[in-house]
Design an enzyme around this catalytic site. Structure first.
Site, PDB file in Angstrom:
ATOM      1  N   HIS A  82       0.991  -1.507   0.102  1.00 49.00           N
ATOM      2  CA  HIS A  82       0.168   0.142  -0.512  1.00 49.00           C
ATOM      3  C   HIS A  82       0.746   1.342  -0.205  1.00 49.00           C
ATOM      4  O   HIS A  82       2.048   1.500   0.575  1.00 49.00           O
ATOM      5  CB  HIS A  82      -1.140   0.277   1.287  1.00 49.00           C
ATOM      6  CG  HIS A  82      -1.773   1.830   1.837  1.00 49.00           C
ATOM      7  ND1 HIS A  82      -2.347   1.519   0.758  1.00 49.00           N
ATOM      8  CD2 HIS A  82      -1.282   1.995   1.546  1.00 49.00           C
ATOM      9  CE1 HIS A  82      -3.256   2.284   1.033  1.00 49.00           C
ATOM     10  NE2 HIS A  82      -2.374   2.914   1.880  1.00 49.00           N
ATOM     11  N   ASP A 161     -15.395   3.466   8.317  1.00 49.60           N
ATOM     12  CA  ASP A 161     -14.228   4.454   7.883  1.00 49.60           C
ATOM     13  C   ASP A 161     -15.127   5.631   7.171  1.00 49.60           C
ATOM     14  O   ASP A 161     -13.848   6.791   7.524  1.00 49.60           O
ATOM     15  CB  ASP A 161     -13.167   3.806   7.366  1.00 49.60           C
ATOM     16  CG  ASP A 161     -11.830   4.898   6.905  1.00 49.60           C
ATOM     17  OD1 ASP A 161     -11.563   5.325   7.653  1.00 49.60           O
ATOM     18  OD2 ASP A 161     -12.105   5.079   5.429  1.00 49.60           O
ATOM     19  N   ARG A 168     -13.926  13.814   9.815  1.00 50.38           N
ATOM     20  CA  ARG A 168     -12.867  14.238  10.018  1.00 50.38           C
ATOM     21  C   ARG A 168     -13.294  15.714   9.351  1.00 50.38           C
ATOM     22  O   ARG A 168     -11.866  16.324   9.171  1.00 50.38           O
ATOM     23  CB  ARG A 168     -11.528  12.847   9.910  1.00 50.38           C
ATOM     24  CG  ARG A 168     -11.897  11.981  10.829  1.00 50.38           C
ATOM     25  CD  ARG A 168     -11.518  11.008  11.029  1.00 50.38           C
ATOM     26  NE  ARG A 168     -10.150  11.331  10.488  1.00 50.38           N
ATOM     27  CZ  ARG A 168      -8.741  10.660   9.348  1.00 50.38           C
ATOM     28  NH1 ARG A 168      -9.337   9.549   9.308  1.00 50.38           N
ATOM     29  NH2 ARG A 168      -7.880  11.010   9.374  1.00 50.38           N
ATOM     30  N   SER A 183      -7.693   4.684   9.596  1.00 48.51           N
ATOM     31  CA  SER A 183      -8.271   4.945   8.734  1.00 48.51           C
ATOM     32  C   SER A 183      -7.757   3.254   7.676  1.00 48.51           C
ATOM     33  O   SER A 183      -8.409   2.807   6.754  1.00 48.51           O
ATOM     34  CB  SER A 183      -8.281   6.368   8.257  1.00 48.51           C
ATOM     35  OG  SER A 183      -9.006   5.730   7.469  1.00 48.51           O
ATOM     36  N   LYS A 187      -8.256  -0.422   6.571  1.00 45.93           N
ATOM     37  CA  LYS A 187      -8.768  -1.573   5.395  1.00 45.93           C
ATOM     38  C   LYS A 187      -7.865  -2.285   5.074  1.00 45.93           C
ATOM     39  O   LYS A 187      -8.241  -3.600   4.138  1.00 45.93           O
ATOM     40  CB  LYS A 187      -9.140  -0.306   3.842  1.00 45.93           C
ATOM     41  CG  LYS A 187     -10.103   0.448   4.690  1.00 45.93           C
ATOM     42  CD  LYS A 187     -10.033   1.464   2.933  1.00 45.93           C
ATOM     43  CE  LYS A 187      -9.139   2.781   3.494  1.00 45.93           C
ATOM     44  NZ  LYS A 187      -9.148   3.409   4.681  1.00 45.93           N
TER      45      LYS A 187
END
Length: 433
Positions: A82, A161, A168, A183, A187
């Site tokens: 990621h 989320d 947010r 967050s 995932k």
């Protein structure tokens, strides 16, 4: 148990119990807690942070808010790489076939890009006829065949989320390190992988501009991954200039293919080699980075990695011949060379402004409803530390007859020059784990 007491406890820097965190989040998801109370809680977290144990429960409750995905029948060691995103970040396109050639795989959910340039899905959709897997069964089949499996993001994964992020966004708490970490990691942890590699981008073209703050985020995500007993490593990489030379969807496909042919830009090639090596270390196939890099270079030199990319493109409905004939890609015919009337060295490049220039050409989205033009973008000819002569092109723009003064003005503001020689920026700034 009262919500106001939980907010007050966090405001006073006390540690919340598991039950208090779950009560807060589960009731918010159920619509029993108003936004203004959660906004107050988020601000308390922004100022006072969370312990690793608190964050583990917070993240676990986020994961439990939706479905989790595993991949029964996948025969590969699965790596979830990621990236926090940046300008010219086409890493997955080159890295996933390398995983496949090394006997590993990646099966992940990927989104479309919002901002400078497209996401991984947008880049692959530069290839005519290309379609991503529409079901888990299709994804498992193509992972076993090619080592690469990508699907679009599912709204059923960590729905809490999305609800929290929207709040947010309007309460100035997006930049909270624990909330960012939760967050991202919720995932990652909701989708099965045997190992996770996080590439945290740092610099002008990244979400994290400051190395100290980026290191805190990477460490928090690493600690969170370990708290869930996951095999994980975090890298901090430079985004104070675009990654590689190409920015724009079709152009980035070309650069990724060239990298698999051994002709990639030095910074991008090195990053891909190190990420591939880290995957081999996590799997246990090698013990050192040097040994792993050697294995990555081998599958590039013998053509196995490129072969895997071609198989993935063909299995996804695209034409694998694009890897040998770039005219089959949609690349804008109109070009414009950007230069300056002086000579010197590149001292700094504002990668975000480079990305904005590409977006103004049509390579990215300002809103989710914008349609991307896969053909446009730019190629960098000079990077930080490079010398240039007066009138020499710093970059070439590929456009659809839509060059505007604001694009050139944005580019002029992206460069800082020096008369003295400047040191190049390291591609990899730090590693955790």
């Amino acid at each position: 148990m009262r919500i106001v007491d939980i907010i007050q406890k966090k405001r006073e820097k006390e540690i919340l119990t598991d039950e208090e965190i779950r009560f807060l989040l589960e009731n918010y998801q159920a619509g029993e807690v108003p936004d203004y109370q959660i906004a107050s809680f988020l601000m308390a977290v922004y100022f006072n942070g969370m312990t690793t144990e608190e964050l583990k429960v917070f993240t676990g409750t986020m994961i439990d808010s939706g479905e989790t995905i595993d991949f029964p029948g996948v025969e590969k060691f699965l790596i979830d790489k990621h990236s926090t995103g940046g300008v010219g970040d086409k890493t997955t396109i080159a890295l996933a076939p390398i995983f496949g050639a090394l006997g590993m795989g990646t099966a992940k959910l990927s989104g479309k890009g919002l901002g400078h340039t497209g996401g991984t899905i947008d880049k692959f959709e530069s290839i005519k006829g290309f379609k991503f897997s529409n079901s888990k069964e299709e994804l498992i089949k193509i992972v076993n065949e090619t080592g690469t499996g990508l699907m679009g993001q599912a709204d059923t994964i960590v729905p809490l989320d999305k609800k929290l992020y929207a709040l947010r966004d309007v309460t100035a708490t997006v930049s909270s390190i624990p909330l960012i970490a939760s967050s991202i990691m919720s995932k990652k942890l909701a989708v099965h992988a045997d190992a996770i590699i996080l590439d945290v981008k740092v610099g002008s073209g990244a979400f994290m501009k400051d190395l100290t703050e980026a290191r805190k985020l990477a460490q928090t995500m690493y600690d969170l991954g370990k708290a869930f007993d996951r095999n994980i490593v975090c890298m901090l990489t430079n985004m104070d200039e675009p990654l590689g030379n190409a920015v724009g969807n079709s152009l980035e496909i070309v650069e990724a293919v060239e990298t698999l042919k051994g002709n990639g830009p030095e910074d991008f090639t090195y990053l891909v080699e190190v990420l591939g090596a880290q995957a081999l270390i996590l799997k246990g196939d090698v013990k050192t980075l040097e040994e792993g890099i050697g294995r990555v270079k081998e599958v590039i030199e013998n053509g196995e990695a490129l072969k895997m990319l071609k198989k993935f493109i063909k299995g996804s409905g695209g034409n694998p011949d694009i890897c040998d004939d770039y005219s089959l890609l949609n690349i804008a015919a109109e070009t414009f060379e950007f230069n300056v009337d002086e000579r010197g060295y590149i001292k700094h490049i504002d990668a975000e402004k480079i990305g904005k220039a590409a977006m103004m050409l049509g390579a990215g989205r300002a809103t989710k409803d914008d349609i991307i033009d896969h053909s446009v973008g730019l190629i960098m000819h000079k990077k930080v530390g490079d010398q240039f002569e007066a009138g020499e092109a710093l970059l070439t723009l590929y456009h659809q007859n839509n060059m505007r003064d604001e694009i050139l003005e944005t580019l002029r503001g992206a460069f800082v020059f020096s008369e003295e020689k400047v040191e190049k920026i390291p591609t990899i700034l730090d590693m955790i784990g």
